[in-house]
Design a protein around this motif. Structure first.
Motif, mmCIF file in Angstrom:
data_model
loop_
_atom_site.group_PDB
_atom_site.id
_atom_site.type_symbol
_atom_site.label_atom_id
_atom_site.label_comp_id
_atom_site.label_asym_id
_atom_site.label_seq_id
_atom_site.Cartn_x
_atom_site.Cartn_y
_atom_site.Cartn_z
ATOM 1 N N GLU A 265 24.567 49.623 36.498
ATOM 2 C CA GLU A 265 25.439 49.592 37.663
ATOM 3 C C GLU A 265 26.064 48.216 37.836
ATOM 4 O O GLU A 265 27.259 48.082 38.139
ATOM 5 C CB GLU A 265 24.651 49.984 38.912
ATOM 6 C CG GLU A 265 25.465 49.979 40.198
ATOM 7 C CD GLU A 265 26.567 51.030 40.202
ATOM 8 O OE1 GLU A 265 27.524 50.858 40.968
ATOM 9 O OE2 GLU A 265 26.464 52.005 39.420
ATOM 10 N N ALA A 266 25.260 47.151 37.636
ATOM 11 C CA ALA A 266 25.781 45.788 37.746
ATOM 12 C C ALA A 266 26.850 45.532 36.680
ATOM 13 O O ALA A 266 27.869 44.885 36.947
ATOM 14 C CB ALA A 266 24.638 44.779 37.610
ATOM 15 N N ILE A 267 26.594 46.042 35.467
ATOM 16 C CA ILE A 267 27.581 45.876 34.399
ATOM 17 C C ILE A 267 28.884 46.587 34.757
ATOM 18 O O ILE A 267 29.979 46.048 34.569
ATOM 19 C CB ILE A 267 27.007 46.417 33.066
ATOM 20 C CG1 ILE A 267 25.864 45.515 32.588
ATOM 21 C CG2 ILE A 267 28.099 46.503 32.004
ATOM 22 C CD1 ILE A 267 25.136 46.059 31.381
ATOM 23 N N ARG A 268 28.765 47.820 35.298
ATOM 24 C CA ARG A 268 29.966 48.561 35.681
ATOM 25 C C ARG A 268 30.751 47.831 36.772
ATOM 26 O O ARG A 268 31.984 47.769 36.728
ATOM 27 C CB ARG A 268 29.585 49.956 36.144
ATOM 28 C CG ARG A 268 29.178 50.898 35.018
ATOM 29 C CD ARG A 268 29.153 52.341 35.495
ATOM 30 N NE ARG A 268 28.103 52.555 36.482
ATOM 31 C CZ ARG A 268 26.872 52.924 36.174
ATOM 32 N NH1 ARG A 268 26.527 53.113 34.918
ATOM 33 N NH2 ARG A 268 25.976 53.114 37.120
ATOM 34 N N GLY A 272 34.447 46.289 36.388
ATOM 35 C CA GLY A 272 35.503 46.692 37.313
ATOM 36 C C GLY A 272 36.219 45.485 37.917
ATOM 37 O O GLY A 272 37.455 45.461 38.015
ATOM 38 N N MET A 273 35.425 44.482 38.311
ATOM 39 C CA MET A 273 36.026 43.276 38.876
ATOM 40 C C MET A 273 36.869 42.544 37.832
ATOM 41 O O MET A 273 37.956 42.040 38.143
ATOM 42 C CB MET A 273 34.917 42.368 39.412
ATOM 43 C CG MET A 273 34.153 42.944 40.598
ATOM 44 S SD MET A 273 32.829 41.865 41.179
ATOM 45 C CE MET A 273 33.763 40.439 41.704
ATOM 46 N N ALA A 274 36.354 42.463 36.602
ATOM 47 C CA ALA A 274 37.110 41.787 35.542
ATOM 48 C C ALA A 274 38.422 42.522 35.264
ATOM 49 O O ALA A 274 39.472 41.906 35.069
ATOM 50 C CB ALA A 274 36.258 41.714 34.269
ATOM 51 N N LEU A 279 44.314 42.802 35.751
ATOM 52 C CA LEU A 279 45.501 43.515 36.218
ATOM 53 C C LEU A 279 46.307 42.678 37.199
ATOM 54 O O LEU A 279 47.547 42.652 37.148
ATOM 55 C CB LEU A 279 45.074 44.841 36.865
ATOM 56 C CG LEU A 279 44.499 45.896 35.913
ATOM 57 C CD1 LEU A 279 44.028 47.107 36.713
ATOM 58 C CD2 LEU A 279 45.549 46.316 34.882
ATOM 59 N N GLN A 280 45.578 41.961 38.111
ATOM 60 C CA GLN A 280 46.273 41.109 39.077
ATOM 61 C C GLN A 280 46.992 39.957 38.381
ATOM 62 O O GLN A 280 48.133 39.617 38.717
ATOM 63 C CB GLN A 280 45.271 40.576 40.101
ATOM 64 C CG GLN A 280 45.909 39.756 41.215
ATOM 65 C CD GLN A 280 46.881 40.585 42.047
ATOM 66 O OE1 GLN A 280 46.570 41.715 42.405
ATOM 67 N NE2 GLN A 280 48.052 40.026 42.350
ATOM 68 N N ALA A 281 46.278 39.375 37.367
ATOM 69 C CA ALA A 281 46.894 38.269 36.622
ATOM 70 C C ALA A 281 48.127 38.753 35.864
ATOM 71 O O ALA A 281 49.170 38.063 35.827
ATOM 72 C CB ALA A 281 45.878 37.660 35.654
#
Length: 351
Positions: A265-268, A272-274, A279-281
């Motif tokens: 779950e932490a990896i997911r 997701g944040m990365a 995408l924002q960059a």
């Protein structure tokens, strides 16, 4: 006198009828009754209506049906949670079993012969398979055994053996005594046979260990080996019903599974944040690119039309409109002209 005789006869008749009624004994189908006189075996009663002498002869009833005993108790009466069984329940047969490095492995040689080998003697493929299976680690196994037996009622000798060689202890009857002795033998045999092997290996060759347990019980009751004190019963079947890891293993596996789940779950979440950051960059870079392209297009368009003084004057006013809101207040000499004022304004901004 005649009246007294009739009273005595009547009294004796009532007593005879009463004694005869009390002496009647019903033996149910599927069972027998053994008659004892002053605690000594006298005879066997077959199913149906029988008679015994009241106050002198006593009767014990025994089933001739097959007894199916699940040891140490039925599944719903087993306490697998606690180290000390709750009231009315029993602990399972628990055996501390070896890990693969110290264990013995039974390898079939013929239909009736088995070789005992150690882990180092196995081929590489077998070693790899054992190393990947957690059931070949040192574990506590919880085992259930089923034994089926019945009383031989085809000859009086067998019944006499049952009476003479199965002497109950405590408050148990003879059938309960048979169960208790078989349970004790099963417990000792499991410790002896399964203690030196791994839990996974015991599960793999469970039929083989079932045969060994049955043989031990048959020797116990006098059906095999040196028959000294036979019990007068027949072992119809005996086998290991199940071998499971203890509750601590299940708890450890559950904790490990929960830990792996949390890690995944932490990896997911991190992925997701990365992804969102990338995408924002990408969106910001694309926006800046489009903005630069637009600015370049505008400057190119201005350069294309700046061919006379009027066009250059209009361009100067456009630059002033973009720059003046960001500039400090300055006083420009009138003799510098419009273009000179703009240049001076740019120098002030750079400062």
């Amino acid at each position: 006198m005649t009246m007294d005789i009739w009273l005595v006869i009547s009294f004796l008749s009532v007593w005879i009828i009463l004694i005869g009624f009390i002496g009647l004994t019903l033996v149910k189908t599927g069972s027998i009754a053994v008659v004892f006189r002053f605690k000594r075996f006298v005879r066997v009663m077959q199913p149906g209506l029988n008679f015994r002498i009241p106050l002198i002869e006593f009767v014990e009833h025994y089933s001739t049906q097959t007894h199916q005993e699940e040891l140490p108790a039925e599944a719903d009466m087993i306490d697998r949670v606690h180290d000390v069984a709750e009231a009315g329940k029993k602990l399972p047969f628990r055996v501390l079993m070896k890990g693969k490095g110290e264990a013995i492995f039974y390898m079939k040689k013929t239909e009736t012969e088995w070789n005992q080998v150690h882990f180092q003697e196995l081929d590489e493929a077998k070693k790899t398979a054992l190393e990947e299976d957690s059931l070949h680690s040192p574990l506590t196994g919880e085992i259930a055994v089923v034994v089926e037996w019945y009383l031989k009622d085809d000859e009086e000798r067998s019944i006499k053996n049952f009476i003479q060689n199965v002497i109950p202890e405590s408050e148990r009857n003879r059938e309960e005594e048979v169960r208790k002795r078989i349970e004790d033998m099963a417990s000792r045999t499991l410790q002896e046979l399964l203690g030196p092997v791994t839990l996974g290996h015991a599960q793999e060759i469970m039929p083989f260990f079932s045969l060994l347990i049955r043989e031990r019980i048959e020797i116990l009751v006098g059906e095999k080996g040196e028959i000294d004190r036979p019990w007068g019963i027949h072992i119809r079947d005996a086998y290991i019903k199940s071998i499971h890891p203890g509750r601590r293993v299940n708890e450890a596996r559950a904790d490990a599974a929960a830990s792996v789940s949390k890690k995944q779950e932490a990896i997911r979440v991190a992925e997701g944040m990365a992804t969102a950051t990338r995408l924002q960059a990408d969106a910001d870079a694309f926006s800046e690119q489009r903005k630069g392209e637009g600015e370049a297009a505008r400057i190119g368009a201005m350069a294309a039309v700046m061919t006379d003084d009027n066009a250059r004057f209009i361009a100067t006013l456009d630059v002033a409109e973009q720059v003046l809101p960001k500039a400090n207040l300055v006083i420009m000499p009138s003799d510098l002209g419009a273009i000179g004022g703009i240049i001076r304004l740019g120098q002030e901004i750079k400062k």
